[in-house]
Design an enzyme around this catalytic site. Sequence first.
Site: not given
Length: 361
Positions: A38, A40, A43, A60, A163
């Site tokens: 993902c 994220s 990031h 995650h 997610c």
Amino acid sequence: MRAAVLRDQKTGVRIEQVDLEKPREGEVRVQMVGAGACHSDYHRVSGHVEFGLVPYVLGHEGSGVVREVGSGVTTVEPGDHVILSLTAQCGRCRNCHAGRPNLCEWWVLGKGTLPGGRRPFTKDGVPLYADLATFAEETVVAESYLVKIRKDVPLAKACLIGCGVMTGVGAVLNRAKVETGSTVVVIGCGGVGMNVVQGAVLANAGKIIAVDKVKFKLDMAHSIGATHMIDASKEDPVKRVMEITDGGADYAFEVIGFPQTVRQAFDCIRPGGTCVMVGVPPKGGEVSVPGMPLFWDRTVMGTFYGAGRPRTDFPWMLDLYASGRLKLDELATKVRPIEEVNQAFDDMNKGVTVRTVFTFG
Ligand code: PAD
Ligand code: ZN
């Protein structure tokens, strides 16, 4: 045991041999089968978000098989197939009681520890930070992060529910509550944004306008139900949305993570419309909108995890997948061994994948 560890932003992510302690009371050991890359996760690597928790085991979004349960665990047993949820659900706090377990007050994702502060991953005896740590062959999490699922769906692909699907579809159905016939704009059609498109299809939206800079994403958005496609590298999305909608959309979702594109989403909505920020904003980033248009009953809202209620939502999402109404296989555009984690991030940044699913064979 292999795990993808972020030690600092300069060296990036490396596969390391790490140790994992046994699950204690209320905890479960899961053997990972699929894990999605993902944005994220990236990031944290790029520094888009404030992130001091290093060394940290990434990941995650994931699914796997329960291998061992600690004392007191009652909702799963060895052999069960599970998807890991981004949030714990204590079932006792104000938000869990109010039907908003994504905001559970006991929830600890982002703190890099299990509830109570324990860190089960170690390297040479030194504890590592980790939340769900789905980029590892095995992980230990609190029981309430796990949702037991039906066994007749491909487990590796099911990780996407954890997610991307929950966030994107949930942003439409749970958070914004898009009504039948609404006009919906989706700015950024990657792993999460493609699920906002799917959510809009499930909500029976009228016009679904996909915006991206990559042709292959727009083609895929079209194939899963977008009615109009705008290439933001070639034309001004706001101007084009105004033409298509004759004065503005009912809903516009920003699914990238920049204040400028949130502003673009806001500029796409009509009086009474709603702008939803799904993308994670950069550290210190402020989102601002002009006052007068806001005055005309426009709404700006954030959404964490698509207002997800994992134990309620994951099962029906898998039912829709099994009956062909929710796409997962199409979104998993590449499958790679976890060793290729950095190549997967490169693919994401070059725009050549929607989601990479890691395997641990
Ligand atoms: P992704 O990299 O797969 O998708 C981003 C998409 O945006 C890509 O298709 C890009 O081509 C496209 N894009 C980039 N710039 C532009 C632009 N200027 N105009 C139009 N399109 C553009 O990322 P993702 O889908 O995994 O994640 C998207 C964001 O959602 C990211 O910020 C991530 O951190 C966030 C997220 N939020 C939650 C939540 O709870 N709100 C959960 C999970 C992910
Ligand atoms: Zn995510």
